[in-house]
Design an enzyme around this catalytic site. Sequence first.
Site, PDB file in Angstrom:
ATOM      1  N   ASP A 185      10.131   5.912  -9.960  1.00 56.45           N
ATOM      2  CA  ASP A 185       9.713   6.632 -11.162  1.00 56.45           C
ATOM      3  C   ASP A 185      10.475   7.939 -11.340  1.00 56.45           C
ATOM      4  O   ASP A 185      10.776   8.348 -12.473  1.00 56.45           O
ATOM      5  CB  ASP A 185       8.208   6.905 -11.121  1.00 56.45           C
ATOM      6  CG  ASP A 185       7.386   5.638 -11.312  1.00 56.45           C
ATOM      7  OD1 ASP A 185       7.958   4.624 -11.765  1.00 56.45           O
ATOM      8  OD2 ASP A 185       6.179   5.652 -11.000  1.00 56.45           O
ATOM      9  N   SER A 214       0.818  -1.213   0.000  1.00 60.48           N
ATOM     10  CA  SER A 214       0.000   0.000   0.000  1.00 60.48           C
ATOM     11  C   SER A 214       0.854   1.266   0.000  1.00 60.48           C
ATOM     12  O   SER A 214       1.514   1.572  -0.982  1.00 60.48           O
ATOM     13  CB  SER A 214      -0.956  -0.045   1.196  1.00 60.48           C
ATOM     14  OG  SER A 214      -1.959   0.918   1.076  1.00 60.48           O
ATOM     15  N   LYS A 272      -0.619  -4.272  -3.319  1.00 53.62           N
ATOM     16  CA  LYS A 272      -1.914  -3.710  -2.910  1.00 53.62           C
ATOM     17  C   LYS A 272      -2.028  -2.301  -3.487  1.00 53.62           C
ATOM     18  O   LYS A 272      -1.435  -1.357  -2.972  1.00 53.62           O
ATOM     19  CB  LYS A 272      -2.052  -3.672  -1.392  1.00 53.62           C
ATOM     20  CG  LYS A 272      -3.367  -3.054  -0.920  1.00 53.62           C
ATOM     21  CD  LYS A 272      -3.417  -2.980   0.600  1.00 53.62           C
ATOM     22  CE  LYS A 272      -4.699  -2.311   1.070  1.00 53.62           C
ATOM     23  NZ  LYS A 272      -4.752  -0.867   0.740  1.00 53.62           N
TER      24      LYS A 272
END
Length: 738
Positions: free
Chosen positions: A501, A490, A516
């Site tokens: 990224d 999560s 998740k």
Amino acid sequence: MKKSIEFMKRNYKVLLVVGILAAGLWSFIPSKKITGDDKDKMLIELLSFVLEKGHFSPIELNDEFSKKAYASYIESLDPTKRFFIQSDIAEFQNYELAIDDMIRSKDLAFFDLTYKRLMLRMKESKVIYTNILSKPLDLNDNETINVDYEKLPYAATKIDLDQRWRKQLELAVLSDITDKEDIQNALKSEILDESSATKEEKLAQKTEPKSFEELEKTARKTTESNLNNNFSFIAELTREDWFTVYINAIVTQYDPHTYYFSPEDKEKFDVSMSGKFEGIGARLQKKNEGIEVSELISGGPAWRGKLLEQGDVIIKVAQANEEAIDIAGMRLDDVIKKIKGPKGTLVKLTVKKVDGSVKVVPIIRDEVETEETFAKSTVVQKDGKLFGVIYLPKFYQTFENRSNRDAFKDVAIEVERLKAMNVQGIVMDLRDNGGGSLETVVKMTGLFIDKGPVVQVKPAGGKAQILPDSDPKVQWNGPLVVMINNYSASASEIFAAAIQDYNRGIIIGSKQSYGKGTVQNVFELNEFVRGNQYGELGALKTTTQKFYRVNGGSTQLEGVKSDIVMPDRFSFMQTGEKDEKSALPWDKIEPAIYTPLFQNFEKVIANSKKRIATNDNFNLISENAKWINDRKEDNTISLNYTAYKKEIADIESQTKKFKSLEKYKNNLNFTSLPYESELIAKDELLKEKRERWHAELVKDIYMTETLNVLTDLTVLDTNKPIVKTKKDKKLKEKLASK
């Protein structure tokens, strides 16, 4: 209404659902207190409506849904198939395809049937195991037991069930006997230092080894005591507790993270998220003789008062000047409710001390922080460089009071403390971090990147919303490595994905994180019902949105893939969201507009992969993982003493080579920061916890390689300017040629 993230306030669709739900339910205003079946029926109606209108991907209530809910419920009642028999299951199966209809009609017949039958079968089972363990077991028969309970059929008759119990008990007794024999053999062969050995050790070495018959008798008593404790705990569960099990077998069919919290469970959830509660600051556990103090929480009122001690048994509880209540036979949860209370109030505990004396201990309740929940940091010297390690167990936040501590604030403070010590790199350890507050992780990511999007959040059928870090300040712009494993989930995945990224740091750990990629809201059910005729109804945590990386990909199922993969014992095991039966699917959306850093980590990553590939310990871990995977289908165990011992010996022989992993040490010196060293000097419990943590890090081969990677990052050519784009290839090439 309390929500799991503040950003949900902007989600008008969710707010609209709440409004519709409240309006729909407020039309029913009971005139008297509602309890029992009527309350349960109202709860089913309420949960069904919330899920239909508020879940990200509501599903149709049909026979297929019923079949899955039925299987989940029966398995949760009797996972080892030692209570129900086939005639019970045949009777239950009449309802297998009817749960959807029963939800609509608020029919509790199936629950009532299974609840009453389970209570009966558990009562019968206690008689069964008591009778079996009352006399010596025959451990010389050539019998086996299959412990793959999922594939095991239910016992055909009560006689078959007796035999199943007998086999399970024989296995437990065999295990206990061999454990005791190992201890005896170790004591027999060990030469103790008379000057340092304890009285118990000296006595044990001088005591004659017990015979097999004596060990078998002792093992039966131990097994019976363990079962009695287990059944005593189960006996404390109320009908409401079992109804919660039934409800969750239904709601978890929507997805694995939709879950109903009873009022007691909701309180525990709030404490776990905030890391704080008001009370005396003691952990309690049920023991045969009563409620025992198992631990004092460092810094709490009981710890500060120095009158309550670990091992004390609580006999009575009194509120301020009221008469003390005898708690004998009372449920642990009920005792905890009486002991907890508002800050500044007085509670008096009558306790039996370890020495047998009885004392009254007055304690003024206060706010208690569960220290294990919070971020902590340490420093370590590696190759002449000082590095900082920040361990974060979860992304906690206190929603009721934003002035209280949260993970973002705490990590920011730890970063500043590490900067003050002139560390040259930081490790963010998010292993086993199951997530938490989305708002917190967005702000925390901003500590390490320039302003820009961090994550995208999308409601069902709606447009994705970008949640940005709007603060251009970068608190730490030095070398950064993020550690993850299979259980980093999560919010942990949001942080790791953003760092990856943006090309801000290196992600190292398991092949991928948990996977998740969903956002949950917590709905207080009492908010939707006018008046309090139903009492406390609890709360529903349900999936309302999915989140996506700034590159557009979801972390759902796929998780975050590590830049550097380190083998672990569970490499071949089925773990993570992808292995959940009701998990939502993976998808992707349009990427956000963001500006990655131009940092070339290729050489650092390649160096690490070479080290891992040639490291004997990592190779041994990989071999161990394959061995574990190969043995996962081996579920048959002998109940013959001689054969059982041989099986255990064979396994130990095969795993002997893996024992060396337990002896691994990196010889690094992890130390607390100066502010914490001052606290440790006054707090023995905190000292013990930190020493234990540092000892674990010394044995942590994963931390060793992570620090190797951090070392490599510090020797990158820092004189070359950082290019904040991946589009300008010509500029990259020009810089690379210099």
